[in-house]
Design a protein around this motif. Sequence first.
Motif, PDB file in Angstrom:
ATOM      1  N   UNK A 281       0.832  -1.202   0.000  1.00  0.00           N
ATOM      2  CA  UNK A 281       0.000   0.000   0.000  1.00  0.00           C
ATOM      3  C   UNK A 281       0.868   1.252   0.000  1.00  0.00           C
ATOM      4  N   UNK A 282       0.303   2.356  -0.505  1.00  0.00           N
ATOM      5  CA  UNK A 282       0.997   3.649  -0.446  1.00  0.00           C
ATOM      6  C   UNK A 282      -0.013   4.755  -0.207  1.00  0.00           C
ATOM      7  N   UNK A 283       0.509   5.885   0.288  1.00  0.00           N
ATOM      8  CA  UNK A 283      -0.321   7.052   0.583  1.00  0.00           C
ATOM      9  C   UNK A 283       0.416   8.275   0.048  1.00  0.00           C
ATOM     10  N   UNK A 284      -0.208   8.979  -0.903  1.00  0.00           N
ATOM     11  CA  UNK A 284       0.414  10.132  -1.538  1.00  0.00           C
ATOM     12  C   UNK A 284       0.101  11.400  -0.752  1.00  0.00           C
ATOM     13  N   UNK A 285       1.143  12.201  -0.527  1.00  0.00           N
ATOM     14  CA  UNK A 285       1.003  13.488   0.148  1.00  0.00           C
ATOM     15  C   UNK A 285       1.522  14.574  -0.792  1.00  0.00           C
ATOM     16  N   UNK A 286       0.592  15.128  -1.567  1.00  0.00           N
ATOM     17  CA  UNK A 286       0.984  16.093  -2.573  1.00  0.00           C
ATOM     18  C   UNK A 286       1.717  15.421  -3.725  1.00  0.00           C
ATOM     19  N   UNK A 287       2.419  16.224  -4.502  1.00  0.00           N
ATOM     20  CA  UNK A 287       3.149  15.711  -5.659  1.00  0.00           C
ATOM     21  C   UNK A 287       4.585  15.326  -5.342  1.00  0.00           C
ATOM     22  N   UNK A 288       5.045  15.629  -4.115  1.00  0.00           N
ATOM     23  CA  UNK A 288       6.457  15.415  -3.809  1.00  0.00           C
ATOM     24  C   UNK A 288       6.716  14.206  -2.921  1.00  0.00           C
ATOM     25  N   UNK A 289       5.712  13.741  -2.164  1.00  0.00           N
ATOM     26  CA  UNK A 289       5.990  12.705  -1.161  1.00  0.00           C
ATOM     27  C   UNK A 289       4.915  11.614  -1.146  1.00  0.00           C
ATOM     28  N   UNK A 290       5.347  10.452  -0.694  1.00  0.00           N
ATOM     29  CA  UNK A 290       4.449   9.328  -0.448  1.00  0.00           C
ATOM     30  C   UNK A 290       5.069   8.466   0.634  1.00  0.00           C
ATOM     31  N   UNK A 291       4.224   7.736   1.349  1.00  0.00           N
ATOM     32  CA  UNK A 291       4.711   6.724   2.279  1.00  0.00           C
ATOM     33  C   UNK A 291       4.237   5.358   1.778  1.00  0.00           C
ATOM     34  N   UNK A 292       4.953   4.307   2.176  1.00  0.00           N
ATOM     35  CA  UNK A 292       4.626   2.951   1.757  1.00  0.00           C
ATOM     36  C   UNK A 292       4.581   2.040   2.975  1.00  0.00           C
ATOM     37  N   UNK A 293       3.748   1.016   2.900  1.00  0.00           N
ATOM     38  CA  UNK A 293       3.653   0.084   4.014  1.00  0.00           C
ATOM     39  C   UNK A 293       2.651  -1.024   3.747  1.00  0.00           C
ATOM     40  N   UNK A 294       2.362  -1.803   4.796  1.00  0.00           N
ATOM     41  CA  UNK A 294       1.465  -2.952   4.708  1.00  0.00           C
ATOM     42  C   UNK A 294       1.901  -3.881   3.580  1.00  0.00           C
TER      43      UNK A 294
ATOM     44  N   UNK B 145       6.176  -2.529  -8.369  1.00  0.00           N
ATOM     45  CA  UNK B 145       4.924  -1.988  -8.871  1.00  0.00           C
ATOM     46  C   UNK B 145       4.438  -0.817  -8.048  1.00  0.00           C
ATOM     47  N   UNK B 146       4.624  -0.917  -6.734  1.00  0.00           N
ATOM     48  CA  UNK B 146       4.213   0.165  -5.846  1.00  0.00           C
ATOM     49  C   UNK B 146       5.057   1.417  -6.096  1.00  0.00           C
ATOM     50  N   UNK B 147       6.365   1.243  -6.235  1.00  0.00           N
ATOM     51  CA  UNK B 147       7.239   2.391  -6.503  1.00  0.00           C
ATOM     52  C   UNK B 147       6.875   3.056  -7.818  1.00  0.00           C
ATOM     53  N   UNK B 148       6.560   2.265  -8.816  1.00  0.00           N
ATOM     54  CA  UNK B 148       6.162   2.827 -10.109  1.00  0.00           C
ATOM     55  C   UNK B 148       4.899   3.664  -9.963  1.00  0.00           C
ATOM     56  N   UNK B 149       3.976   3.204  -9.122  1.00  0.00           N
ATOM     57  CA  UNK B 149       2.718   3.921  -8.933  1.00  0.00           C
ATOM     58  C   UNK B 149       2.900   5.248  -8.206  1.00  0.00           C
ATOM     59  N   UNK B 150       3.962   5.378  -7.408  1.00  0.00           N
ATOM     60  CA  UNK B 150       4.193   6.636  -6.691  1.00  0.00           C
ATOM     61  C   UNK B 150       4.799   7.706  -7.592  1.00  0.00           C
ATOM     62  N   UNK B 151       5.170   7.349  -8.814  1.00  0.00           N
ATOM     63  CA  UNK B 151       5.691   8.317  -9.758  1.00  0.00           C
ATOM     64  C   UNK B 151       7.051   8.856  -9.349  1.00  0.00           C
ATOM     65  N   UNK B 152       7.206  10.169  -9.453  1.00  0.00           N
ATOM     66  CA  UNK B 152       8.488  10.798  -9.139  1.00  0.00           C
ATOM     67  C   UNK B 152       8.581  11.226  -7.684  1.00  0.00           C
ATOM     68  N   UNK B 153       7.645  10.791  -6.856  1.00  0.00           N
ATOM     69  CA  UNK B 153       7.628  11.229  -5.462  1.00  0.00           C
ATOM     70  C   UNK B 153       8.798  10.639  -4.672  1.00  0.00           C
ATOM     71  N   UNK B 154       9.225  11.382  -3.651  1.00  0.00           N
ATOM     72  CA  UNK B 154      10.120  10.846  -2.634  1.00  0.00           C
ATOM     73  C   UNK B 154       9.287   9.905  -1.765  1.00  0.00           C
ATOM     74  N   UNK B 155       9.821   8.739  -1.439  1.00  0.00           N
ATOM     75  CA  UNK B 155       9.041   7.721  -0.736  1.00  0.00           C
ATOM     76  C   UNK B 155       9.666   7.425   0.621  1.00  0.00           C
TER      77      UNK B 155
END
Length: 288
Positions: free
Chosen positions: A66-79, A98-108
């Motif tokens: 799972x991931x959670x996007x916070x704006x266009x610059x950041x995301x967190x990943x877990x579960x 696959x999860x990293x690809x879905x977060x785009x160019x965000x810092x994770x």
Amino acid sequence: MAIEHDRDIVSAPTELMKFETLHVPGALKLSQEMAWPYRREDWEFAATVGQGLVLERAGQVIGTAMSWNYGQAYATAGMIIVTGSAQGGGNGSRLFDGLLEATGARNVLLNSTEEGLTLYKRRGFTAWGAVLQHQGPLTVAVTPNARNDIRPATVSDLAAIQAFDERATGMPRPSMVAALADVGNVVVIDRAGRVAGYAIARRFGRGYVVGPCAAESAQDAQLLILAQLATLHGQFVRIDVYAEHGLGDWLESLGLKRVGDATAMVKGRRPVTDGPARMYALANQSFG
């Protein structure tokens, strides 16, 4: 016949797909296999405020991320879970890539168990800190501080709480904060009409979790946490705190034992906090 059926399932091809509500029962089974305390409601909440992927084999969920996007610059990943029979075959890498690809160019950002460190390091994540997990039945009688600047939050405080959270985390998380506030009990520090900290307690896992808790000092964070704990006597309570702030020994003194830790990691750059505001306790290790 049962043995042959099990072999057929293990040898069946796997399919990577978007996490949907229908996958919640399978995801819950995975977390139970790992002895993680998530309830069905916790999975449903995580899926509502975020997005994710599942691996299916013969109609069964064998992995989640799972991931959670916070704006266009950041995301967190877990579960991030892969069932025991599917580990070691590249399934974890497939899910996470696959999860990293879905977060785009965000810092994770993520918080890693010991088992996940190798995978994350290979994907360019670096360690920057530690998260300490404290929990247990709250049997110590907790008396909140008598200061009159700590009060229950009202609906009209939400915008100020969201703004304070962004200063404390360096990430815009208005939807996440609103969702947490909607299901939890919220207290704030009110200094002459200015929100100078907040803490949320909500149902989670085996009982309650206190977090997020954001404040302008460790002392303020303790006061906010005490205000929440004062209402949870006799309940099972979990609090995840950043090691750098030194709250671990204090939580131990309240009977909330340290039962584990995680390595805080980032791929890219860490968010930058604004002023003295800091995040002291997490909503959980996945949301950040």
